[in-house]
Design an enzyme around this catalytic site. Structure first.
Site, PDB file in Angstrom:
ATOM      1  N   CYS A  91       3.363   9.956  -0.725  1.00 55.52           N
ATOM      2  CA  CYS A  91       2.988   8.580  -0.967  1.00 55.52           C
ATOM      3  C   CYS A  91       2.976   8.178  -2.260  1.00 55.52           C
ATOM      4  O   CYS A  91       2.586   9.094  -3.065  1.00 55.52           O
ATOM      5  CB  CYS A  91       1.506   8.402  -0.415  1.00 55.52           C
ATOM      6  SG  CYS A  91       1.271   8.747   1.403  1.00 55.52           S
ATOM      7  N   SER A  92       3.576   6.876  -2.628  1.00 52.83           N
ATOM      8  CA  SER A  92       3.579   6.687  -4.194  1.00 52.83           C
ATOM      9  C   SER A  92       2.112   6.615  -4.639  1.00 52.83           C
ATOM     10  O   SER A  92       1.302   6.169  -4.071  1.00 52.83           O
ATOM     11  CB  SER A  92       4.495   5.392  -4.234  1.00 52.83           C
ATOM     12  OG  SER A  92       3.659   4.386  -3.369  1.00 52.83           O
TER      13      SER A  92
ATOM     14  N   HIS B 165       4.536   4.110  -9.097  1.00 53.01           N
ATOM     15  CA  HIS B 165       5.022   2.643  -8.578  1.00 53.01           C
ATOM     16  C   HIS B 165       3.720   1.915  -9.092  1.00 53.01           C
ATOM     17  O   HIS B 165       2.888   1.377  -8.289  1.00 53.01           O
ATOM     18  CB  HIS B 165       4.760   2.968  -7.247  1.00 53.01           C
ATOM     19  CG  HIS B 165       5.002   1.457  -6.399  1.00 53.01           C
ATOM     20  ND1 HIS B 165       5.779   0.584  -6.692  1.00 53.01           N
ATOM     21  CD2 HIS B 165       4.298   1.123  -5.141  1.00 53.01           C
ATOM     22  CE1 HIS B 165       5.745  -0.334  -5.850  1.00 53.01           C
ATOM     23  NE2 HIS B 165       4.960  -0.016  -4.875  1.00 53.01           N
TER      24      HIS B 165
ATOM     25  N   CYS C 131       5.465  -6.238  -3.957  1.00 54.01           N
ATOM     26  CA  CYS C 131       6.172  -5.323  -4.754  1.00 54.01           C
ATOM     27  C   CYS C 131       7.651  -5.696  -5.091  1.00 54.01           C
ATOM     28  O   CYS C 131       8.376  -4.844  -6.245  1.00 54.01           O
ATOM     29  CB  CYS C 131       6.414  -3.881  -3.836  1.00 54.01           C
ATOM     30  SG  CYS C 131       4.838  -3.306  -3.315  1.00 54.01           S
TER      31      CYS C 131
ATOM     32  N   ILE D  94      -0.932   5.450  -7.566  1.00 46.43           N
ATOM     33  CA  ILE D  94      -1.501   4.387  -8.343  1.00 46.43           C
ATOM     34  C   ILE D  94      -0.944   4.504  -9.703  1.00 46.43           C
ATOM     35  O   ILE D  94      -1.172   5.720 -10.273  1.00 46.43           O
ATOM     36  CB  ILE D  94      -3.164   4.304  -8.256  1.00 46.43           C
ATOM     37  CG1 ILE D  94      -3.467   3.794  -6.785  1.00 46.43           C
ATOM     38  CG2 ILE D  94      -3.626   3.649  -9.604  1.00 46.43           C
ATOM     39  CD1 ILE D  94      -4.844   3.977  -6.538  1.00 46.43           C
TER      40      ILE D  94
END
Length: 398
Positions: free
Chosen positions: A219-220, A340, A86, A222
């Site tokens: 939660c980030s 993200h 990341c 897709i």
């Protein structure tokens, strides 16, 4: 040491861009950054391209940057490809900065891009696990969860980190949700964010559990997207385009197992960046942190020195990290609301900081912003992340 400025930035909208290729996303961001710098393709001495997962997801294991460069009309420019989970594109900035400081190059283009949609979700989540030591994943999974298989390895990691943080800080589920609520309000003001709707605490808490206590809205997501920066030696001039000085760009690597230092990698890297920049947390006006799961923002408040140990929930509740507060954090919505696309995140954080320090962020502008910090972590070695980059930027007059 040779001073280096960011003189141009470009970013695409983040989200599900199923009809847009990885090369097209990257080319759009690079073209925008070069135009923003008032330069042309012939001014670029080097392209440093950050991408994490194209090899696994698309089969383009090699020459990813060259493919994107050709699409952007930069086919003759030398290219370096950087993969660092990341932190791929923030690591690319670190490489570009070193290239200019060395005197070998005067102007370097950095691009981070990722294409994650168009495949089954589990395929993408499985690909993400290559950001950990593949041979240790079964062992680490059992240690963290007591089971052999989880829906998302990295969300299981963040869930365990969150539970440990709750134990030592007293953070409640409501505190965790309020991070997502704050950043959704920020993201609603960002035209490039994947999600542009302000959420309520009840919505966040009522969403499906992914890995307790994390719900889907913590939660980030897709995402697809790209971001780019033009770095230029200050002694070469800046074309009058509101340069932003890079005061520090510290890169750290994690240590696995019992040999890991007691001080977390993010704090170690931040301390190195503060020392290089000659500033401290009290000097920061705006901050971007790697909130791949919302509660990680609370942890980063403490690791970056924005507050004392266990005081993250109190700092959040005070409004200090919201727009209009003392030190707004993730004014672009962060990873959970902005999105993200893994290889693009590091550059996207810096695009936001440059935009803020130039005073061009519109409705989400942080008043009087002069110094900004971005923390970008990636991969997992248990207990440390695999990599962390902390970058400090300064606007005019700082």
């Amino acid at each position: 040491m040779r001073e280096v400025d960011i003189v141009g930035v470009g970013i695409t909208p983040f989200g599900k861009r199923r009809d847009t290729s990885l090369r097209s996303l990257a080319a759009d961001a690079m073209t925008a950054a070069i135009a923003d710098a008032g330069l042309v393709a012939g001014d670029i001495g080097l392209l440093v391209s950050g991408n994490a997962m194209a090899g696994v997801l698309t089969g383009q294991e090699m020459i990813r940057g060259q493919v994107a460069a050709t699409e952007a009309g930069l086919a003759a420019v030398p290219v370096l490809n950087v993969e660092n989970a990341c932190t791929s594109s923030s690591s690319a900035v670190h490489v570009a900065l070193a290239a200019i400081r060395s005197g070998m190059y005067d102007t370097v283009l950095v691009c981070g891009a990722e294409k994650m949609t168009g495949l089954p979700t589990q395929t993408v989540l499985d690909a993400m696990t290559s950001g950990a030591d593949i041979e240790r994943i079964p062992e680490v999974t059992r240690e963290l969860t007591g089971t052999d298989k989880v829906e998302s390895f990295f969300m299981a990691v963040y869930a365990e980190m969150t539970r440990a943080y709750q134990e030592r800080s007293g953070a409640t589920p409501e505190d965790l949700a309020d991070v997502a609520v704050k950043n959704s309000a920020h993201g609603a003001l960002n035209p490039n964010a994947q999600y542009r709707r302000a959420l309520s605490r009840d919505e966040v808490l009522a969403a499906r559990l992914v890995a307790p206590p994390l719900t889907t809205l913590m939660c980030s997501p897709i995402a697809d997207g790209a971001a780019a920066l033009v770095l230029r030696a200050a002694d070469r001039g800046n074309s009058g385009r509101a340069p932003v000085r890079i005061r520090a760009c510290a890169l750290g690597s994690g240590v696995p197992g019992a040999g890991a230092p007691a001080i977390p990698l993010e704090r170690r890297t931040a301390e190195a960046a503060y020392a290089e920049a000659g500033v401290g947390p009290e000097d920061l006006d705006v901050v971007e942190v790697h909130d791949a799961a919302s509660p990680n923002e609370l942890i980063m408040y403490e690791e970056l020195g924005l507050c004392g140990a266990g005081e993250g929930p109190k700092l959040l509740a005070s409004g200090a990290t919201s727009l209009g507060g003392r030190v707004p954090v993730n004014p672009d919505g962060g990873l959970v609301s902005r999105g993200h696309p893994v290889g693009a995140t590091g550059c996207a954080q810096l695009v936001e900081l440059v935009t803020q320090l130039r005073g061009r962020a519109g409705e989400r502008q942080v008043s009087g912003a002069r110094i900004g910090l971005a923390e970008n972590a990636g991969g997992y070695l248990h207990p440390d992340p695999a990599a962390c980059t902390v970058t400090i930027l300064a606007g005019a007059g700082a």
